[in-house]
Enzyme design. Structure first.
Site, PDB file in Angstrom:
ATOM      1  CG  ASP A 204      -2.255   0.687   0.979  1.00  0.00           C
ATOM      2  OD1 ASP A 204      -2.209   1.815   0.468  1.00  0.00           O
ATOM      3  OD2 ASP A 204      -3.320   0.139   1.326  1.00  0.00           O
TER       4      ASP A 204
ATOM      5  CG  ASP B  10      -7.420   3.065  -3.352  1.00  0.00           C
ATOM      6  OD1 ASP B  10      -8.641   3.102  -3.590  1.00  0.00           O
ATOM      7  OD2 ASP B  10      -6.943   2.934  -2.207  1.00  0.00           O
TER       8      ASP B  10
ATOM      9  CD  GLU C 170     -13.445   6.146  -5.428  1.00  0.00           C
ATOM     10  OE1 GLU C 170     -13.267   4.910  -5.512  1.00  0.00           O
ATOM     11  OE2 GLU C 170     -12.614   6.924  -4.911  1.00  0.00           O
TER      12      GLU C 170
ATOM     13  NE  ARG D  20     -11.772   3.507  -3.623  1.00  0.00           N
ATOM     14  CZ  ARG D  20     -11.383   4.248  -2.584  1.00  0.00           C
ATOM     15  NH1 ARG D  20     -11.025   3.659  -1.452  1.00  0.00           N
ATOM     16  NH2 ARG D  20     -11.313   5.553  -2.679  1.00  0.00           N
TER      17      ARG D  20
ATOM     18  CG  ASP E 121     -11.782   0.809   2.095  1.00  0.00           C
ATOM     19  OD1 ASP E 121     -10.979   0.181   1.392  1.00  0.00           O
ATOM     20  OD2 ASP E 121     -11.686   2.037   2.292  1.00  0.00           O
TER      21      ASP E 121
ATOM     22  CG  HIS F 140      -5.924  -4.762   1.257  1.00  0.00           C
ATOM     23  ND1 HIS F 140      -4.689  -4.419   1.736  1.00  0.00           N
ATOM     24  CD2 HIS F 140      -6.552  -3.597   0.941  1.00  0.00           C
ATOM     25  CE1 HIS F 140      -4.562  -3.101   1.701  1.00  0.00           C
ATOM     26  NE2 HIS F 140      -5.677  -2.582   1.239  1.00  0.00           N
TER      27      HIS F 140
END
Length: 956
Positions: free
Chosen positions: A411, A526, A529, A599, A615, A673
């Site tokens: 990450d 990631d 959006e 994502r 998540d 994860h």
């Protein structure tokens, strides 16, 4: 005919085909409990969803504010006897279509719109203000031919009640194919944003169609305008927009339709069952960084739904619109689309069966990519592997404990000051060397890559921002600010505009430069959006209709720019108001690599990337709801999908993690994860029994990777699904219509996981047919050190479409093989690099008639476009009295052998077995006396080269 051959009633023949030198050859083929509130939103709706009993999140917090506002403005029936009495207002409550979606209305305001007003005892559910029958709207002119189809003008005699109403529209009707109807409604006098999907649609998406060949007929109602689409074969109406008026204003487009059935799936991404709740439910499509929970708009937007009709028929509808969209479902059954920009661009897919619907949809949005073979192995990640040495030790401990693992992840811990395209010189100073070490061990390495570029480094010290600023590749604000400044993990950031070709080149240059230092094998995109820690921007957003539209769908935070960029941010193609939902798609397109995981998602992202479900929390409910989440993405053309195994948020338990590993072994994408503050959840941290159960299911997955890889080949070339809802495979079985606790891999394997704690047995539904119960055990080891693992037991269950109670101890996940199928497998190893050199073996599940079929796609596992260039092998396996001619193979199978064959469903012990005409001495036959029906299997161990056609026969 040779009498010796006639004695055999079953045979197994394998043949292959490669297109590498014959292109014309025929191919056989961080969770916070967040509730949706209206915040400071100016407009409320008069339709609200009722809580679903199947979800545990309390929804009443959201309803309270809306219902209190309604009670102030709308008299309760106990306090008012005023009702609309027009005959056109007489209809059942479930047939009402909301005339006050934009705001709460009093009775006078409602009737001033020409609508009906009739309060009900319950403030939730059916609207009090609703359209009467034949509410005045657009009037349709005559249809005239166009280059692509037919067109007509729609006009209004007087404006609607919406601001900036558009009085003249153009309707175009295009018969794209026999199973696909395309309708658009747009403003002919002023250009509006229209979505152009990235990549290429499949070649079968468009073509000249003879109306006599179509599966549908279209009928138009001129005044008020509406249309119906019927299925020709049975006359069923599958789309009927005459039930409520068409509305079309600058920032409000509304289209309603009756539905042919209550069995509706799609319209993601939401935390729902596979079958959507039609009890006055509102779903908003607006990409948002939001951990999965009920009644929230999540990371992706997919304005596509599929309806299961009667008798196995199905159809689908796709609204190609990237603006914020609200979809209201009601028990009529009916559906209402509300978009706050763009045009109405509607595709209708006639199937006629569910799998055909998905194929027709993917012909429009593009077929999914072919993932590299290694990406189907096990992936391990955690936010909190804080140094390269910590990361190394995790991978070492996994293999030391004999857990298969292909890919180690990091990450944002690796990045210097959390800036992408850098690595920390102290904690990860030897990152390049670590990656090379992984490669030498046959492993791969992936790291996270957020889109936000740090904007506060001193000039000349951070090339990604310096070069990006020079090349003007970031999203532009309204002046006077030089850049649109947001805030994410590194602090103040700028977001790239991936709709700009120069941005895509700059992004490619940044990736190439970083890869020259750290040879990563894939990228994890990631926060796309896109997500921001401030609302809109650091400087705020302009006060305009773009930022605060006349109507805002129900979104987390109450405003469109909550947790993201200003809607007025300018991108190359249009404003962020129009492009927000496509941001992750455009980043995936720009990042295009052998492996990308995103994502955020939008239709066609499957061409460029896989997706994970964000998540998720470490609890049993999230485990259970991960199945419909994965299955929905299969319907959306994203087969490479999975949830974070054992959960990302919160501490897992040993039992939960074991059960999640068992289920996760059958996610198409398998990754464990974990978040920083949580207890460790790597497989090696648990007790011996838990480790044994996890190791067993990992080995099972690795043994099935040749089969899984072949399923992805069919998804890539034929738009098949990989993880498959039962209703896709058994559309005529009403019991399969709502099942989302079980699923299939392709058409062959039925997976029934444990989804609750403390379970030692569970009920599994078996569709009609014969299913063979499977348990994995070691069968035989060879002098060269390899052991073949077979599915044992093999008891057949002859189902009439019924539930079977199965044992489900902690070390068990129930798998059934469907009759008539052959599963290619390979001896597992700690990495796919090693397993790809191991012997193959076959599991053959004979039908009642003694036949079965299977196939294998095989290439080098790494190269892009092997199918398109013909650099691959393709094998077909047939059990039964079948004769075939051999096909030529390329070299990808050189040196590999077929190490064994296992056959379920042989009715009696064979007298002898032949392989390519020679007797096989080493075979066994089992009969399980615990089952009254015959339970038989042949295990044939015979090393034959997969380079040649071979035949296995047995005499009874």
């Amino acid at each position: 005919m040779d009498q010796r051959v006639t004695d055999f009633n079953t045979s197994l023949i394998i043949f292959g085909n490669s297109l590498c030198s014959n292109p014309n050859a025929f191919l056989l083929i961080a969770l916070a409990l967040t509730y949706l509130g209206i915040g400071q939103a100016r407009l409320l709706r008069s339709v609200h969803a009722k809580p679903e009993n199947t979800l545990t999140y309390d929804r009443l917090v959201h309803y309270a504010a809306q219902n209190n506002a309604r009670k102030r403005l709308c008299p309760h029936p106990e306090n008012s006897t005023q009702f609309s009495t027009n005959d056109k207002c007489t209809m059942a409550p479930e047939n009402r279509f909301d005339c006050a979606r934009d705001r709460v209305l009093s009775q006078k305001e409602c009737e001033d719109r020409g609508c009906c007003y009739a309060p009900l005892p319950d403030t939730a559910g059916p609207p009090w203000c609703f359209y009467p029958h034949l509410y005045p709207g657009y009037i349709m002119g005559p249809l005239s031919p166009t280059r692509r189809g037919q067109a007509a003008t729609l006009t209004r005699a007087k404006p609607s009640y919406l601001p900036k109403d558009i009085s003249t529209l153009r309707l175009e009707v295009i018969e794209e194919s026999a199973g696909c109807l395309h309708l658009t409604v747009k403003d002919p006098s002023y250009p509006r944003y229209e979505v152009q999907l990235l990549g290429e649609p499949h070649s079968g998406a468009h073509g000249k169609t003879d109306s006599q060949d179509t599966l549908y007929s279209t009928e138009f109602h001129p005044d008020p305008f509406g249309f119906m689409v019927r299925r020709k074969s049975n006359g069923r109406v599958i789309l009927n927009t005459t039930v409520a008026p068409l509305l079309f204003a600058d920032q409000y487009l509304q289209l309603s339709t009756a539905l042919a059935s209550t069995f509706v799936s799609g319209l993601g991404e939401h935390y729902t069952s596979l079958r959507l709740d039609l009890n006055w439910t509102s779903l908003t499509l607006w990409n948002r960084d939001m951990a999965p929970h009920a009644d929230a708009n999540l990371y992706g937007s997919h304005p596509f739904y599929i309806v299961q009709e009667e008798d196995g028929f199905a159809h689908g509808v796709f609204l190609l619109n990237s603006n914020a969209v609200e979809v209201v479902l009601q028990p009529t059954p009916a559906l209402t689309w509300v978009a706050i920009g763009g045009i109405l661009d509607l595709f209708v897919f006639l199937g006629p069966d569910p799998q055909s619907v998905i194929r027709q949809y993917l012909q429009v949005i593009g077929y999914p990519m072919m993932p590299p073979y290694w990406s189907l192995g096990f992936h391990l990640c955690r936010w909190g592997y804080t140094t390269s040495n910590t990361t190394r030790k995790v991978a070492q401990r996994m293999h030391a404990a004999n857990f298969p693992m292909d890919v180690q992840w990091n990450d944002l811990d690796y990045a210097n000051k959390r800036r992408v395209f850098t690595f920390d010189p102290w904690r990860f100073g030897d990152l390049p060397e670590m990656v090379e070490e992984f490669h030498k061990r046959g492993m791969k390495y992936i790291l996270i890559l957020d889109p936000g570029i740090s904007s506060t480094s001193p000039p000349g010290t951070y090339p990604p921002f310096d070069n990006g600023l020079k090349r003007v590749v970031v999203c532009a604000p309204i002046m006077p600010f030089p850049i649109l400044c947001n805030q994410v993990w590194p602090g103040p950031t700028a977001f790239p505009d991936f709709t700009n070709p120069e941005t895509r080149q700059w992004w490619e240059d940044c990736i190439r430069d970083f890869h020259s230092k750290v040879p990563v094998d894939g990228l994890w995109i990631d926060m796309n959006e896109p997500a921001s820690f401030v609302q809109g921007s650091v400087e705020g957003c302009p006060d305009s209709d773009i930022e605060n539209p006349p109507y805002t769908p129900r979104v987390v935070g109450g405003q469109l720019n909550s947790g993201t960029l200003c809607m007025s941010a300018q991108q190359r193609l249009s404003s962020h108001y129009n492009l927000h939902n496509m941001y992750g798609l455009t980043e995936a397109y720009a990042t295009h690599r052998p492996f990308v995981l995103s994502r955020s998602s939008y239709p066609s992202i499957g061409q460029f990337s896989g997706v994970w479900t964000g998540d998720v929390r470490s609890d049993w409910e999230q485990l259970r709801y991960s199945i419909p989440a994965v299955l929905q993405f299969s319907l959306f053309g994203v087969p490479l999908v999975g949830a974070d195994i054992c959960g990302f948020g919160g501490d897992t338990t040993e039992e939960l993690c074991v059960r999640w590993m068992q289920l996760g072994a059958f996610y198409p994408f398998m990754r464990n994860h974990n978040d920083k503050p949580n207890a460790p959840q790597e497989p090696y941290v648990f007790g011996k029994k838990a480790q044994a159960a996890m190791r067993s299911v990992l080995n099972l997955r690795y043994s099935l990777l040749p089969f899984l890889y072949t399923l992805f080949h069919h998804a890539h070339t034929s738009a098949d699904t990989v993880a498959r809802p039962l209703f896709l495979e058994f559309p005529s079985d009403p019991n399969c219509q709502t099942i989302d606790r079980q699923f299939l891999w392709g058409s062959s394997l039925l997976i029934t996981p444990v989804l609750e704690p403390g379970v030692e047995e569970l009920a599994a539904y078996l569709p009609p047919g014969t299913w063979y119960i499977c348990v994995r055990r070691t069968f035989m080891c060879f002098s060269f050190g390899s052991c073949l693992h077979f599915f044992l037991k093999g008891q057949p269950f002859y189902s009439k479409g019924q539930y079977l109670l199965l044992p489900a101890l902690l070390d068990t996940i129930n798998i059934h093989v469907r009759e008539g199928h052959i599963i290619p497998r390979q001896e597992p190893a700690l990495t796919t690099t090693a397993s790809r050199g191991n012997p193959f073996f076959l599991t053959v599940a004979l039908s009642a008639g003694g036949w079965a079929w299977g196939d294998l796609f095989w290439d080098d596992g790494d190269s892009l476009g092997t199918f398109e260039t013909g650099s691959y092998c393709y094998l077909i396996f047939v059990a039964g009295q079948v004769v075939s001619e051999p096909q030529r193979l390329n070299g990808d199978l050189d040196g590999l052998v077929l190490g064994g064959i296992q056959v379920f469903g042989v009715p009696s012990p064979p007298r002898y077995v032949l392989a390519n005409g020679e007797k096989v001495r080493d075979f066994t036959y089992r009969s399980d006396t615990k089952v009254s029906l015959l339970n038989d299997a042949i295990n044939v161990i015979y090393l034959v080269s997969t380079q040649h056609v071979f035949t296995v026969q047995w005499a009874l």
